[in-house]
Design a protein around this motif. Structure first.
Motif, short mmCIF file in Angstrom:
data_model
loop_
_atom_site.label_atom_id
_atom_site.label_comp_id
_atom_site.label_asym_id
_atom_site.label_seq_id
_atom_site.Cartn_x
_atom_site.Cartn_y
_atom_site.Cartn_z
N ALA A 1 -5.13 7.21 -4.80
CA ALA A 1 -4.84 6.67 -3.46
C ALA A 1 -3.83 7.55 -2.74
O ALA A 1 -2.85 8.00 -3.32
CB ALA A 1 -4.31 5.24 -3.57
N ASN A 2 -4.10 7.78 -1.45
CA ASN A 2 -3.27 8.69 -0.66
C ASN A 2 -3.00 8.06 0.71
O ASN A 2 -3.88 7.41 1.28
CB ASN A 2 -3.99 10.03 -0.50
N VAL B 1 0.85 -1.20 0.00
CA VAL B 1 0.00 0.00 0.00
C VAL B 1 0.88 1.24 0.00
O VAL B 1 0.64 2.20 -0.75
CB VAL B 1 -0.95 0.00 1.21
N GLY B 2 1.92 1.25 0.85
CA GLY B 2 2.82 2.39 0.90
C GLY B 2 3.49 2.65 -0.44
O GLY B 2 3.66 3.81 -0.85
N LYS B 3 3.85 1.59 -1.13
CA LYS B 3 4.46 1.74 -2.46
C LYS B 3 3.46 2.32 -3.45
O LYS B 3 3.80 3.21 -4.24
CB LYS B 3 4.96 0.38 -2.94
N PHE C 1 -12.65 2.89 0.81
CA PHE C 1 -12.76 2.31 -0.53
C PHE C 1 -12.94 3.40 -1.59
O PHE C 1 -12.21 3.43 -2.59
CB PHE C 1 -13.92 1.33 -0.60
N VAL C 2 -13.90 4.28 -1.38
CA VAL C 2 -14.20 5.32 -2.37
C VAL C 2 -13.01 6.25 -2.57
O VAL C 2 -12.61 6.55 -3.71
CB VAL C 2 -15.45 6.12 -1.95
N ALA C 3 -12.41 6.71 -1.47
CA ALA C 3 -11.33 7.70 -1.56
C ALA C 3 -10.09 7.13 -2.23
O ALA C 3 -9.34 7.87 -2.88
CB ALA C 3 -10.97 8.20 -0.16
#
Length: 470
Positions: free
Chosen positions: A115-116, A51-53, A107-109
């Motif tokens: 993705a942030n 996720v971080g990547k 999920f939406v954001a």
């Protein structure tokens, strides 16, 4: 008032017979909610580096697990303690709504928009704060409303649910990470549909109805947050702030008119002796899995996480089995022998792992299964032992303190052991054999065995006093 309206106004939890039946119904839905929330938590613990990547923040990826973990430790205590003061229905409604909002937002954001890191963290914090209400209320309902013969069974099923969700979470994360990790957010969202059933099954009232001591909760929660942050980031100023806030809290509860916990709570010597068992038995609770993974990588040269998961999952399933059967085992041989056997299994699992590292993955997996058998068997007798040292009207605070100590000591343990794993200070050699990284891991496993052994010694020395009023 008519006869029918009188019956409607009566809380079925006021009657011991109906109380037990209603509690069992509520526990089913609370357990499913807890399992789904924990599954999501375990899933993100596995894929947080990916996720971080994906969000372009590799160096800060650990915050995806660290910050929600801090929140988890705090809300565990607050939710459990609030069970002595406010309606459990209100707690569950609040928790499930927050969990649903966090799931949909996450999920939406991150799926429909770029993705942030911080939208992931905020969503995970909301999900963590929301899902834990199910676990805390489960334990409060079990302690207050189940008949004694079913309590140890319910505690055992609870820890079994945690272990099963951990196992499923590993596989779910592995599967969804190859598709889109954002779908992990949606797993616990379905719990919002449990609300009608839970509102029918939970008691209308809970606790004394006294005004909630929000100031006391805030001071204690902040102190715990800074303490947990200290062991995550090892900044001395964080420890100083934590210590100062705990001092402020100690002064506050001696001066406040109606603090949520009085100084007398901490003067209960039976409770203090019993809670020390959790300090020792759960200090290394989160360490076996990462040490197992590290040994597979650095000693056996296995870099495929799917291969490692296929082995460690058996340990989780063993823990689930022993957690489920722990109630029957306690009924058969008693709480004290069960706790001693569980402690011995944990000690053997830790020490045995140290001596079989050079023998291969299968022996190591078997020793991990021995440890997790002890961990699964331990929860029910140790939690019931601690809670039985408190009067019923303090059971919510007892549940909250148990959860807090388990989470904080476990977080401290993994922080300390994680630092030692990354270093070479223990690599000079080991009585278990080996050198270099193998010696580091063997020595860590032996240290963990010693800590568990100290817990057993404390129990054997003080158990007569702990059970003095049984």
């Amino acid at each position: 008032m008519t006869e029918s309206s009188t019956r409607a106004a009566v809380d079925p939890f006021d009657d011991p017979e109906t109380s037990n039946k209603m509690a069992v119904r509520a526990l089913v839905f609370l357990l499913i909610t807890f399992i789904l929330g924990t599954l999501c938590l375990q899933g993100f613990n596995l894929v947080f580096q990916q996720v971080g990547k994906d969000v372009g923040a590799v160096q800060q990826a650990s915050l995806i697990t660290a910050l929600p973990s801090i929140v988890l430790g705090i809300v565990c205590f607050i939710y459990g303690s609030l069970g002595d003061f406010v309606s459990l229905k209100k707690l569950v409604v609040t928790g499930l709504v927050v969990l649903f909002i966090g799931s949909i937002f996450g999920f939406v954001a991150n799926f429909f928009f770029t993705a942030n890191l911080w939208t992931v963290i905020i969503a995970r914090i909301l999900q963590t704060a929301g899902e834990q209400v199910a676990g805390s209320v489960y334990l409060v309902v079990t302690t207050k409303y189940l008949k004694p013969s079913l309590k140890v069974v319910a505690f055992g099923v609870f820890t079994a649910g945690y272990q099963v969700s951990a196992a499923i979470g590993v596989f779910a994360a592995g599967l969804l990470s190859s598709i889109s990790w954002q779908y992990l957010f949606l797993i616990p969202a379905i719990t919002i549909f449990f609300l009608p059933a839970l509102l029918k099954s939970l008691p209308n009232k809970s606790g004394s109805g006294d005004k909630v001591d929000w100031l006391g909760f805030t001071i204690f929660g902040l102190a715990t947050a800074f303490l947990t942050l200290f062991f995550s980031y090892t900044k001395v100023w964080l420890l100083i702030v934590a210590a100062a806030l705990y001092v402020v809290f100690g002064v506050y509860i001696t001066k406040a008119k109606d603090p949520f916990v009085t100084p007398e709570f901490f003067k209960n010597t039976r409770w203090i002796m019993a809670i020390c068992l959790i300090l020792f038995f759960y200090f290394n609770n989160y360490c076996m899995s990462p040490i197992f993974n590290a040994i597979c990588r650095d000693v056996f040269g296995i870099t495929n996480s799917a291969t490692v998961s296929m082995h460690i999952v058996w340990a989780f399933l063993v823990a689930a089995f022993f957690g489920t059967t722990s109630g029957a085992i306690v009924d058969k041989i008693g709480r004290q022998p069960t706790l001693i056997i569980a402690a011995c299994l944990m000690i053997v699992g830790w020490a045995g792992s140290a001596f079989v590292i050079s023998s291969g993955l299968i022996p190591l997996t078997l020793m991990a299964c021995v440890f997790y058998a002890g961990a699964g068997l331990m929860y029910s007798p140790v939690v019931s032992t601690v809670l039985d040292t408190l009067p019923k009207e303090q059971s919510g605070r007892g549940v909250g303190m148990n959860d807090l100590v388990m989470n904080v000591t476990g977080s401290i343990g993994i922080a300390i052991f994680g630092g030692l794993m990354a270093g070479t200070g223990l690599g000079g050699g080991s009585i278990a054999g080996g050198a270099g990284q193998q010696a580091v891991y063997a020595n860590l496993l032996l240290i963990a065995a010693v800590i568990a052994a100290l817990g057993l010694v404390i129990y054997l020395v003080f158990r007569k006093k702990i059970y003095a009023e049984d």
